[in-house]
Design a protein around this motif. Structure first.
Motif, short mmCIF file in Angstrom:
data_model
loop_
_atom_site.label_atom_id
_atom_site.label_comp_id
_atom_site.label_asym_id
_atom_site.label_seq_id
_atom_site.Cartn_x
_atom_site.Cartn_y
_atom_site.Cartn_z
N CYS A 25 29.07 20.41 1.45
CA CYS A 25 28.56 19.96 2.75
C CYS A 25 27.24 20.67 3.08
CB CYS A 25 29.59 20.21 3.84
SG CYS A 25 29.00 19.67 5.46
N CYS B 271 27.61 22.75 6.67
CA CYS B 271 28.41 23.96 6.90
C CYS B 271 28.51 24.83 5.66
CB CYS B 271 29.81 23.57 7.37
SG CYS B 271 30.73 22.66 6.13
N GLY C 71 33.48 23.91 6.19
CA GLY C 71 34.25 22.87 6.88
C GLY C 71 33.70 22.64 8.27
N CYS C 72 33.32 21.39 8.57
CA CYS C 72 32.77 21.06 9.90
C CYS C 72 33.16 19.64 10.25
CB CYS C 72 31.25 21.25 9.90
SG CYS C 72 30.38 20.05 8.88
N CYS D 239 31.90 16.92 7.63
CA CYS D 239 32.66 16.81 6.37
C CYS D 239 34.16 16.75 6.65
CB CYS D 239 32.30 17.95 5.43
SG CYS D 239 32.68 19.58 6.10
ZN LIG Z 1 30.65 20.43 6.63
#
Ligand SMILES: [Zn+2]
Length: 356
Positions: free
Chosen positions: A278, A281, A285-286, A289
């Motif tokens: 991604c 991030c 993890g955001c 994504c």
């Molecule tokens: Zn992300």
């Protein structure tokens, strides 16, 4: 006083009056009016000539000559005055139109390249640097190039998934359609090579518009794809992965991890969906994504032997990889654009912000 003498003196008075009035004229328009007043069809000179009828036959040529002299003198004086005045008027105009070059300029609006086209150009440039040649094909395709040759036969479920725009076809003809992907260029290039007596290696990047009957936040009925393929002896998944890794890191301007997930496409075997770490991030993890740390960016695989067979390339000698990517999707990810439709609404505020 004889009739002729009185005519002559009348003409002399007229000449003097006229010459005096010419020197008083202050502009070309006034001068033109005087020309009409004295020399025009109904002008003063013509008026005086009415008296000629009263003269004898011998006197008429004499007065005629006299009139011509007056006429020439007036014409010459008018021309001279006109020349002087036009020079003066030109000088006046130039003076009035003088530009103040010290005044700050207003910035002109420049045209620029649309963000999608910018993305296409960037992508093609990266592949061109790796030695891929650019090829283009028609947007109106037939079923052979868009489906059959790509191992998607008539009743194949993948055909239905393409949401194709068809043109009405008569019975003798193959149906025409708007191409649903840029893969037909792969077929055209390979077949063109073989038909003209050539053989691989082939390394091609094919950018262009594609069409599907679909419209929402992430789908547009017209969008852009870039098709990339390479056919040669001993081409493997490792080459595919190397090209993808180099392309994605160069395009996103950072060293991104990639992963290949097994998938199914009719025209490649094996096939893989390609994810890139991604860009928002860095894998943590955001929202974009969906917490996975990965973004799905394109579909890829080794060109199916049936596809090579359809274009007359011997799959026991040659192999190849191919992948197709959505241009808008990558441009959106690179620039954090939330809605695909922004590309097609041509809102100048959006385009300006994108540097277009
Ligand atoms: Zn992300």
């Amino acid at each position: 006083m004889s009739e002729i003498d009185s005519l002559k003196s009348e003409l002399r008075v007229l000449e003097e009056q006229a010459l005096a009035s010419f020197t008083q004229a202050t502009d070309l328009l006034a001068l033109q009016a005087l020309r009409v007043q004295y020399l025009g069809k109904k002008g003063a000179l013509t008026n005086v000539l009415k008296g000629v009828g009263r003269l004898s036959a011998e006197e008429r040529p004499v007065i005629g000559q006299f009139v011509n002299q007056v006429k020439d003198a007036l014409t010459a004086a008018l021309d001279a005055a006109e020349a002087t005045l036009s020079v003066a008027e030109k000088a006046k105009r130039i003076e009035a139109e003088r530009l103040d070059i010290t005044l700050a300029g207003r910035k002109a609006n420049k045209g620029a390249i649309h963000p999608v086209q910018q993305g296409l150009n960037e992508m093609c440039a990266i592949f061109a640097q790796m030695g891929f040649e650019i090829a283009e094909g028609p947007e109106v395709e037939d079923e052979f190039h868009n489906f059959d040759a790509l191992n998607i036969p008539q009743e194949h479920p993948a055909r239905a998934m393409h949401d194709t725009f068809f043109f009405h076809a008569d019975e003798a003809q193959q149906a025409k359609l708007l191409r649903t992907h840029t893969s037909p260029v792969q077929i055209r290039t390979m077949k063109g090579c073989v038909d003209s007596g050539g053989q691989p290696p082939l390394a091609v990047v094919a950018p262009g518009r594609v069409y599907r009957c679909d419209y929402d936040v992430t789908h547009s009925p017209m969008f852009h794809q870039v098709e990339v393929f390479k056919v040669d002896k001993d081409v493997s998944m490792a080459h595919l992965k190397g090209v993808l890794k180099h392309f994605l890191s160069t395009y996103f301007e950072k060293d991104l991890p990639i992963r290949l997930r097994p998938h199914y496409f009719p025209f490649t075997e094996p096939s893989a969906e390609v994810d890139v770490g991604c860009v928002f991030c860095a894998g943590k993890g955001c929202r974009i994504c969906k917490g996975s740390g990965w973004l799905e960016v394109l579909g890829s695989g080794m060109i199916h032997p049936n596809v090579l067979k359809a274009v007359g390339i011997d799959s026991s000698v040659y192999s190849g990889f191919a992948f197709g990517l959505g241009v808008e999707r990558l441009v959106m990810l690179k620039h954090g654009i939330p809605d695909l439709r922004l590309f097609f609404e041509n809102d100048v505020r959006f385009l300006r912000r994108m540097g277009a």
